[in-house]
Design a protein around this motif. Structure first.
Motif, PDB file in Angstrom:
ATOM      1  N   SER A  41       7.228  28.808  92.917  1.00  9.36           N
ATOM      2  CA  SER A  41       7.091  27.588  93.174  1.00  9.36           C
ATOM      3  C   SER A  41       8.256  26.905  93.039  1.00  9.36           C
ATOM      4  N   ASP A  46       3.371  21.722  94.304  1.00 10.07           N
ATOM      5  CA  ASP A  46       3.004  23.318  94.317  1.00 10.07           C
ATOM      6  C   ASP A  46       2.445  23.979  93.183  1.00 10.07           C
ATOM      7  N   THR A  49      -0.536  22.729  92.009  1.00  9.22           N
ATOM      8  CA  THR A  49      -1.614  23.075  92.175  1.00  9.22           C
ATOM      9  C   THR A  49      -1.751  24.427  91.815  1.00  9.22           C
ATOM     10  N   GLN A  50      -1.223  25.388  91.735  1.00 10.70           N
ATOM     11  CA  GLN A  50      -1.272  26.910  91.395  1.00 10.70           C
ATOM     12  C   GLN A  50      -2.089  26.826  90.018  1.00 10.70           C
ATOM     13  N   SER A  52      -3.083  24.310  88.249  1.00 12.69           N
ATOM     14  CA  SER A  52      -5.021  24.002  87.712  1.00 12.69           C
ATOM     15  C   SER A  52      -6.054  24.499  88.327  1.00 12.69           C
ATOM     16  N   GLU A  53      -5.743  26.264  88.700  1.00 12.72           N
ATOM     17  CA  GLU A  53      -6.524  27.331  89.169  1.00 12.72           C
ATOM     18  C   GLU A  53      -6.174  28.179  88.501  1.00 12.72           C
ATOM     19  N   ILE A  54      -5.665  27.963  86.963  1.00 12.54           N
ATOM     20  CA  ILE A  54      -5.488  29.269  85.944  1.00 12.54           C
ATOM     21  C   ILE A  54      -6.289  28.196  84.891  1.00 12.54           C
ATOM     22  N   LYS A  55      -6.906  28.749  84.333  1.00 16.55           N
ATOM     23  CA  LYS A  55      -7.378  28.069  83.070  1.00 16.55           C
ATOM     24  C   LYS A  55      -7.432  28.891  81.573  1.00 16.55           C
TER      25      LYS A  55
END
Length: 240
Positions: A41, A46, A49-50, A52-55
């Motif tokens: 990134s 960006d 965003t990335q 936020s998709e990782i839990k």
């Protein structure tokens, strides 16, 4: 002792970095396991965003060009005058961070036999890593001779250590391109480079500094409760 769900690196470029390997080495030493992540990134939007998709919890070493953007992007304080973070941790949904560039440089200098408390550093550039190094060097008691680069070294907590001229014990070009880019020749008894690629030896200053700053991140941010159990710098370097 609980491992994060993920650890790894963020920035651009990152494919050449041994940082993920260092996470694994120290993790194995400490009996911890996690999943590696590589977040390619070049902008804070960006990056957000990335991630936020990782839990789950994340430990990240952050490189350019993200370092200067994450304090405001994540609302995490950075050291005075440095305005950048190179280590990030998300735990329970909350972000925290640290800047270990300067400490890594100090530790690597000592590894080479240069004592920052009595030495003069000639430094070219004024970016986030340069500011972190200037802050750490001055806090150790050493002197600094700034050299003009793409950006000047602005005023900061290192102002009282700045010299207009003189002989340098150590010199570094902080404006050298990343991924093993060449440095501008500077006057000094010894010149080092902080730029590395996947062919850079673990005996070279850039990798020693990277290993030292990574260890500092574990001490200061990731696992401070286990600081006495961490490997030494020599132990980490021997395993890379």
């Amino acid at each position: 002792m609980v491992s994060p769900e993920y650890w790894g690196i963020a920035g651009d470029p990152i494919s050449h970095s041994p940082t993920p390997r260092m996470f694994s080495i120290i993790g194995e030493f400490m009996g911890l396991k996690s999943n590696q992540i590589y977040i390619q990134s070049s902008s804070i939007d960006d990056f957000l965003t990335q991630v936020s998709e990782i839990k789950g919890d994340i430990w990240i070493s952050c490189t350019s060009p993200l370092k200067h953007a994450v304090p405001s992007g994540l609302s995490v304080n950075s050291p005075e005058g440095v305005f950048a973070l190179n280590q990030l941790m998300r735990s329970g949904g909350r972000w925290s961070g640290a800047n270990t560039d300067g400490w890594g440089f100090i530790s690597a200098s000592r590894h080479l036999g240069v004592d920052p408390s009595i030495a003069t550093l000639r430094i070219r550039g004024g970016g986030s890593a340069a500011r972190s190094i200037a802050a750490a060097w001055s806090s150790e008691g050493g002197s600094i001779i700034p050299e003009a680069g793409r950006r000047p070294l602005l005023n900061g907590p290192w102002d009282g250590s700045v010299l207009d001229s003189g002989k340098a014990d150590l010199a570094v070009d902080m404006d050298a391109p990343p991924a093993g880019g060449n440095s501008v020749d500077l006057e000094g008894a010894l010149q080092v480079s902080v730029s590395y690629d996947d062919k850079t030896s673990k005996d070279e200053f850039a990798v020693i500094m990277l290993a030292a700053q990574h260890l500092r991140a574990w001490e200061q941010l990731f696992l401070p409760s286990m600081v006495n159990e961490l490997p030494s710098l020599d132990e980490l370097l021997s395993s890379i």
